[in-house]
Structure formats: C-alpha cells, structure tokens
Scaffold this motif. Structure first.
Motif, PDB file in Angstrom:
ATOM      1  N   LEU A 232       0.828  -1.204   0.000  1.00 38.10           N
ATOM      2  CA  LEU A 232       0.000   0.000   0.000  1.00 38.10           C
ATOM      3  C   LEU A 232       0.863   1.255   0.000  1.00 38.10           C
ATOM      4  CD1 LEU A 232      -2.552  -1.138   2.731  1.00 38.10           C
ATOM      5  CD2 LEU A 232      -2.704  -1.504   0.262  1.00 38.10           C
ATOM      6  N   ARG A 233       0.532   2.182  -0.860  1.00 29.17           N
ATOM      7  CA  ARG A 233       1.225   3.469  -0.857  1.00 29.17           C
ATOM      8  C   ARG A 233       0.865   4.240   0.410  1.00 29.17           C
ATOM      9  NH1 ARG A 233       2.606   6.142  -6.113  1.00 29.17           N
ATOM     10  NH2 ARG A 233       1.810   8.045  -5.109  1.00 29.17           N
ATOM     11  N   ASP A 234       1.774   5.097   0.846  1.00 29.19           N
ATOM     12  CA  ASP A 234       1.518   5.872   2.058  1.00 29.19           C
ATOM     13  C   ASP A 234       0.351   6.841   1.886  1.00 29.19           C
ATOM     14  OD1 ASP A 234       3.474   4.609   3.513  1.00 29.19           O
ATOM     15  OD2 ASP A 234       5.035   6.058   3.006  1.00 29.19           O
ATOM     16  N   ASP A 235       0.119   7.285   0.651  1.00 31.35           N
ATOM     17  CA  ASP A 235      -1.009   8.190   0.403  1.00 31.35           C
ATOM     18  C   ASP A 235      -2.208   7.416  -0.148  1.00 31.35           C
ATOM     19  OD1 ASP A 235       0.147   7.526  -2.003  1.00 31.35           O
ATOM     20  OD2 ASP A 235       0.035   9.540  -2.860  1.00 31.35           O
ATOM     21  N   LEU A 236      -2.387   6.215   0.358  1.00 32.78           N
ATOM     22  CA  LEU A 236      -3.484   5.347  -0.077  1.00 32.78           C
ATOM     23  C   LEU A 236      -4.827   6.052   0.044  1.00 32.78           C
ATOM     24  CD1 LEU A 236      -4.520   2.373  -0.737  1.00 32.78           C
ATOM     25  CD2 LEU A 236      -4.791   2.152   1.746  1.00 32.78           C
ATOM     26  N   ARG A 237      -5.670   5.836  -0.961  1.00 36.03           N
ATOM     27  CA  ARG A 237      -7.062   6.286  -0.880  1.00 36.03           C
ATOM     28  C   ARG A 237      -7.917   5.035  -0.745  1.00 36.03           C
ATOM     29  NH1 ARG A 237      -9.665  10.794  -1.226  1.00 36.03           N
ATOM     30  NH2 ARG A 237     -11.842  10.858  -1.856  1.00 36.03           N
ATOM     31  N   PHE A 238      -8.648   4.961   0.364  1.00 33.69           N
ATOM     32  CA  PHE A 238      -9.360   3.731   0.707  1.00 33.69           C
ATOM     33  C   PHE A 238     -10.837   4.004   0.961  1.00 33.69           C
ATOM     34  CE2 PHE A 238     -11.017   1.171   4.277  1.00 33.69           C
ATOM     35  CZ  PHE A 238     -11.073  -0.065   3.647  1.00 33.69           C
ATOM     36  N   ALA A 239     -11.680   3.102   0.484  1.00 33.88           N
ATOM     37  CA  ALA A 239     -13.110   3.163   0.784  1.00 33.88           C
ATOM     38  C   ALA A 239     -13.635   1.740   0.871  1.00 33.88           C
ATOM     39  CB  ALA A 239     -13.864   3.929  -0.292  1.00 33.88           C
ATOM     40  N   MET A 240     -14.563   1.522   1.792  1.00 33.61           N
ATOM     41  CA  MET A 240     -15.251   0.236   1.898  1.00 33.61           C
ATOM     42  C   MET A 240     -16.735   0.527   1.823  1.00 33.61           C
ATOM     43  SD  MET A 240     -14.759  -2.997   2.116  1.00 33.61           S
ATOM     44  CE  MET A 240     -15.958  -4.335   2.102  1.00 33.61           C
ATOM     45  N   LEU A 241     -17.336   0.239   0.682  1.00 32.01           N
ATOM     46  CA  LEU A 241     -18.742   0.563   0.458  1.00 32.01           C
ATOM     47  C   LEU A 241     -19.619  -0.637   0.826  1.00 32.01           C
ATOM     48  CD1 LEU A 241     -18.354   2.441  -2.928  1.00 32.01           C
ATOM     49  CD2 LEU A 241     -18.527   3.406  -0.636  1.00 32.01           C
ATOM     50  N   THR A 248      -7.998   9.790   1.898  1.00 35.11           N
ATOM     51  CA  THR A 248      -6.586   9.458   1.916  1.00 35.11           C
ATOM     52  C   THR A 248      -6.177   9.047   3.319  1.00 35.11           C
ATOM     53  OG1 THR A 248      -6.186  11.040   0.156  1.00 35.11           O
ATOM     54  CG2 THR A 248      -4.273  10.319   1.414  1.00 35.11           C
ATOM     55  N   THR A 249      -5.434   7.975   3.423  1.00 33.35           N
ATOM     56  CA  THR A 249      -4.981   7.474   4.709  1.00 33.35           C
ATOM     57  C   THR A 249      -3.581   6.916   4.532  1.00 33.35           C
ATOM     58  OG1 THR A 249      -5.515   5.982   6.540  1.00 33.35           O
ATOM     59  CG2 THR A 249      -5.956   5.172   4.326  1.00 33.35           C
ATOM     60  N   THR A 250      -2.976   6.477   5.592  1.00 35.52           N
ATOM     61  CA  THR A 250      -1.675   5.823   5.481  1.00 35.52           C
ATOM     62  C   THR A 250      -1.887   4.326   5.419  1.00 35.52           C
ATOM     63  OG1 THR A 250      -1.363   5.584   7.858  1.00 35.52           O
ATOM     64  CG2 THR A 250      -0.624   7.656   6.854  1.00 35.52           C
ATOM     65  N   ALA A 251      -0.907   3.622   4.876  1.00 33.30           N
ATOM     66  CA  ALA A 251      -1.006   2.164   4.809  1.00 33.30           C
ATOM     67  C   ALA A 251      -1.152   1.581   6.212  1.00 33.30           C
ATOM     68  CB  ALA A 251       0.225   1.604   4.113  1.00 33.30           C
ATOM     69  N   GLU A 252      -0.395   2.126   7.159  1.00 38.37           N
ATOM     70  CA  GLU A 252      -0.452   1.613   8.527  1.00 38.37           C
ATOM     71  C   GLU A 252      -1.831   1.804   9.138  1.00 38.37           C
ATOM     72  OE1 GLU A 252       1.856   2.179  12.833  1.00 38.37           O
ATOM     73  OE2 GLU A 252       2.328   3.484  11.139  1.00 38.37           O
ATOM     74  N   ARG A 310       2.543  -0.499  -6.654  1.00 39.38           N
ATOM     75  CA  ARG A 310       1.918  -0.450  -5.330  1.00 39.38           C
ATOM     76  C   ARG A 310       0.492   0.072  -5.460  1.00 39.38           C
ATOM     77  NH1 ARG A 310       5.591   2.730  -1.315  1.00 39.38           N
ATOM     78  NH2 ARG A 310       4.356   1.601   0.252  1.00 39.38           N
ATOM     79  N   ILE A 311      -0.312  -0.234  -4.456  1.00 40.25           N
ATOM     80  CA  ILE A 311      -1.740   0.089  -4.507  1.00 40.25           C
ATOM     81  C   ILE A 311      -1.958   1.525  -4.044  1.00 40.25           C
ATOM     82  CG2 ILE A 311      -4.010  -0.501  -3.596  1.00 40.25           C
ATOM     83  CD1 ILE A 311      -2.905  -3.392  -3.243  1.00 40.25           C
ATOM     84  N   ALA A 312      -2.458   2.363  -4.966  1.00 37.76           N
ATOM     85  CA  ALA A 312      -2.706   3.763  -4.662  1.00 37.76           C
ATOM     86  C   ALA A 312      -4.154   4.001  -4.230  1.00 37.76           C
ATOM     87  CB  ALA A 312      -2.391   4.630  -5.884  1.00 37.76           C
ATOM     88  N   GLU A 313      -5.081   3.209  -4.767  1.00 35.72           N
ATOM     89  CA  GLU A 313      -6.491   3.314  -4.398  1.00 35.72           C
ATOM     90  C   GLU A 313      -7.040   1.912  -4.207  1.00 35.72           C
ATOM     91  OE1 GLU A 313      -8.728   5.581  -7.205  1.00 35.72           O
ATOM     92  OE2 GLU A 313      -7.385   7.313  -7.113  1.00 35.72           O
ATOM     93  N   LEU A 314      -7.812   1.744  -3.153  1.00 35.00           N
ATOM     94  CA  LEU A 314      -8.439   0.460  -2.855  1.00 35.00           C
ATOM     95  C   LEU A 314      -9.894   0.732  -2.512  1.00 35.00           C
ATOM     96  CD1 LEU A 314      -6.953  -2.303  -0.517  1.00 35.00           C
ATOM     97  CD2 LEU A 314      -9.398  -1.949  -0.860  1.00 35.00           C
ATOM     98  N   THR A 315     -10.777   0.267  -3.370  1.00 34.32           N
ATOM     99  CA  THR A 315     -12.211   0.405  -3.131  1.00 34.32           C
ATOM    100  C   THR A 315     -12.774  -0.984  -2.887  1.00 34.32           C
ATOM    101  OG1 THR A 315     -12.274   2.288  -4.657  1.00 34.32           O
ATOM    102  CG2 THR A 315     -14.384   1.324  -3.996  1.00 34.32           C
ATOM    103  N   GLY A 316     -13.223  -1.204  -1.664  1.00 34.75           N
ATOM    104  CA  GLY A 316     -13.773  -2.501  -1.308  1.00 34.75           C
ATOM    105  C   GLY A 316     -15.287  -2.483  -1.353  1.00 34.75           C
ATOM    106  N   PHE A 317     -15.856  -3.585  -1.801  1.00 32.76           N
ATOM    107  CA  PHE A 317     -17.311  -3.724  -1.860  1.00 32.76           C
ATOM    108  C   PHE A 317     -17.715  -4.951  -1.050  1.00 32.76           C
ATOM    109  CE2 PHE A 317     -16.119  -1.421  -5.653  1.00 32.76           C
ATOM    110  CZ  PHE A 317     -17.073  -0.429  -5.736  1.00 32.76           C
ATOM    111  N   ALA A 318     -18.515  -4.727  -0.029  1.00 34.40           N
ATOM    112  CA  ALA A 318     -19.005  -5.850   0.768  1.00 34.40           C
ATOM    113  C   ALA A 318     -19.808  -6.780  -0.129  1.00 34.40           C
ATOM    114  CB  ALA A 318     -19.859  -5.334   1.915  1.00 34.40           C
ATOM    115  N   ALA A 319     -19.473  -8.063  -0.108  1.00 39.78           N
ATOM    116  CA  ALA A 319     -20.107  -8.995  -1.042  1.00 39.78           C
ATOM    117  C   ALA A 319     -20.736 -10.189  -0.343  1.00 39.78           C
ATOM    118  CB  ALA A 319     -19.073  -9.485  -2.062  1.00 39.78           C
ATOM    119  N   GLY A 320     -20.668 -10.242   0.964  1.00 38.71           N
ATOM    120  CA  GLY A 320     -21.219 -11.380   1.680  1.00 38.71           C
ATOM    121  C   GLY A 320     -22.732 -11.448   1.583  1.00 38.71           C
ATOM    122  N   GLY A 321     -23.246 -12.628   1.264  1.00 42.69           N
ATOM    123  CA  GLY A 321     -24.689 -12.836   1.247  1.00 42.69           C
ATOM    124  C   GLY A 321     -25.411 -12.313   0.025  1.00 42.69           C
ATOM    125  N   THR A 322     -24.678 -11.796  -0.964  1.00 38.85           N
ATOM    126  CA  THR A 322     -25.326 -11.289  -2.171  1.00 38.85           C
ATOM    127  C   THR A 322     -24.698 -11.950  -3.395  1.00 38.85           C
ATOM    128  OG1 THR A 322     -23.770  -9.431  -2.313  1.00 38.85           O
ATOM    129  CG2 THR A 322     -25.845  -9.049  -1.136  1.00 38.85           C
TER     130      THR A 322
END
Length: 331
Positions: A232-241, A248-252, A310-322
């Motif tokens: 993960l890049r230190d200037d990671l952009r992360f979302a979990m929809l 923007t957040t840090t990898a840590e 390295r991963i600059a943006e990570l967009t997660g999509f909840a997929a359980g049960g669908t």
C-alpha cells in the motif's frame, strides 16, 4: 426532389419488427444493443443493478414508441436517446441520487461493473477503461443529471452538440455551456490523473497490475499484515462501500483499521482469493472461512488502482450474502 437516404439493415429490420407487432421479433432486433445501452446507463447511474433495470426500461419504452421510429436517425442513436431520458427520469425520482457536494468523497450507491458484461465491440472496450474506471464514474456523479447526460453524450460517446441538443430538448448554446461546466467539475475530481478520457487506452492489465493483485491475495492467504502494508502506498485512498468514511490514509492506518474491525486474526481467519477484473481494473475477490465453517464464503471484492507496483487506491465492496456476477458464492 431529394431522394431519401436508404435505410441501414439494422433500421430496416427494426421497422419490419415494429410493423409486425411481434414483440419477440422486436426483442431479437434490439437485444444486440443491450450491452452498449447498459454501459451507458451505468455511467449515468454508477450502479450495475440500476443500469440493468434502466436498460430493460429502455426496451419497454422503445416498444411502446416503436411506431414513431422512421429511420431518420440510426437505431442505436434512437435507443441511446430513450435510455438517457429514462435515466434522467429515474434520477428525478430518486432523491438519494442528487448531485454530490464537492466535499463528498464517496458514492454510497456505487457498484462495480463486471467486465463480462462490457460490450463485445473491441473499439468500445478500448474506450471503456478510461470512462468506466471507478474514479471516473464517481467524478461524473458530482454533476447535475442533465449536465451529466450532456457530458457523457458529448465527451464519452462523441455526439455533436446539435445531436445532444435534440436528444435532451436543449439549445446548442445550452449544451455547450453545460459541457464546459461539466468538464471543469470532472477535471477537479481527477487531479493528477488521466485527464483526457477520450484518448486511446489499452484495456489489458499490465504485468505490474497482475503482480500487485497476486501479492495482495497472497498476503491475505498468509495473514501477512507486514506484507499487506508493503503493498500500500503511504497516500493510499481507501473506501469500503456501502460504509461511510473514506479518503486518503496511510497504509499503517488502513491495516490497523482492518485489524481493529476484527479481520486478520492469525489462526482464526482463513482467507482465499481469486484474481479478477471489474471496470477494466484489477480486482481481488476475497473469500473468508470462519472457524467451524466448511467453506470459504465470498466476503468482499477489492478493486485496485496500481501505481508503480503499489496500490494507490483500494475500493472494497461488501459482497457477503449477495450474488456477485461471475463469481462463485463459496469456495
């Protein structure tokens, strides 16, 4: 007297089907446009399920208005006009789809678009990566609906201003003004990124993108938090929809957040992953087997933007049960 322009085969077949009153025959003629129309609706709505519904609504409206088609425009153009206005009607009724304020980082109704549903036309596939990436789709959601339609018809589909004006019942001057404002907004939402979305782009993943997805999955399967952090890049952009809270957040901080949320418990969590693609982007389908469970069940789909390995943006999509298009619910 000017001789009428001969009808194309597509248009002639459509008119014959319309005159026959045979809905099954009509469906066969229009079905070949489904993928193009569905992708157009997705760009308008940023939601795969809604795009499917509005494509079907387009066909229903086309059937009801079939006698109004005279072949003066291409059938594809006529259908896109109907689809655009169907999406605008949908947006008018859905208050949760109002244009996002400038400071809003997430689109809670955003869904990824499965690559298997993209148009089969190679030229459309090439265009698709630039104009279907999640960042682009999100940027477009910050436009008011009619401005959004102008932008997509003009800059994505390449329609002339006069054609857009006719489709949306606007003046050419209004179309030009709306497009100028839309371009400013979209470019502000894509700072430092590929700003010319009309330029040719390959739709194939790079070796670096494939390697990053493989390493991302491997880190999960080993419960290797250090290895995951290193991707993960230190200037990671992360979302979990569909959860709120992105940016923007840090990898840590990102990894610590996952741990505090109850994930990555060595000896407890058992992960498996499948490399895939959505929105012409690299992605990992993650499956989790909890203690006592016989199967790994689909848990989330992580869509990645990879920069220099390295991963600059990570967009997660909840997929359980669908149900998830193209992916098994369990391994």
């Amino acid at each position: 007297m000017t001789e009428a322009t001969p009808l194309g085969a597509d248009e002639a077949a459509f008119i014959a089907a319309a005159l026959s009153g045979d809905q099954a025959r009509f469906a066969l003629v229009t079905e070949r446009h489904r993928r193009d129309l569905q992708l157009h609706c997705y760009r308008m709505l940023a939601n795969y399920e809604d795009a499917q519904d509005l494509t079907q609504e387009t066909f229903l409206r086309a059937w009801r208005r079939r006698e109004s088609f005279r072949g003066h425009a291409a059938l594809r153009t006529w259908l896109f006009r109907i689809a655009t206005n169907a999406c605008l009607d949908f947006l008018d009724k859905r208050h949760d789809r109002a244009p996002l304020p400038a400071e809003a980082p997430e689109v809670l109704y955003l869904q990824p678009y499965p690559d298997r549903a993209l148009p089969e036309d190679p030229q459309e596939s090439v265009v698709a990566r630039e104009t279907i990436e999640l960042a682009f789709v999100v940027a477009v959601q910050h436009l008011p609906p009619r401005q959004r339609a102008v932008f997509i018809l003009r800059d994505v589909l390449g329609w002339p201003a006069s054609k857009v004006a006719g489709a949306l019942e606007l003046t050419v001057a209004s179309v030009t003004s709306a497009l100028q404002r839309a371009r400013v907004t979209v470019r502000e939402r894509l700072p430092g990124r590929r700003l010319d979305w009309r330029s040719p782009a390959t739709h194939e993943l790079s070796d670096g993108e494939r390697a990053a997805v493989k390493s991302y999955i491997d880190a999960h399967e080993r419960n290797d938090l250090a290895g995951l952090s290193s991707l993960l890049r230190d200037d990671l952009r992360f979302a979990m929809l569909p959860e709120r809270g992105t940016g923007t957040t840090t990898a840590e901080d990102a990894v610590n957040g996952w741990v505090s949320g109850g994930l990555f418990r060595p000896g407890h969590d058992d992960w498996r992953g499948i490399a895939t693609t959505v929105n012409r982007m690299p992605a990992a389908a993650l499956y989790l087997r909890a203690p006592g469970e016989p199967e790994h069940r689909l848990f989330a789909v992580a869509v990645l933007r990879v920069v220099d390995g390295r991963i600059a943006e990570l967009t997660g999509f909840a997929a359980g049960g669908t149900p998830w298009p193209g992916l098994p619910p369990a391994l």
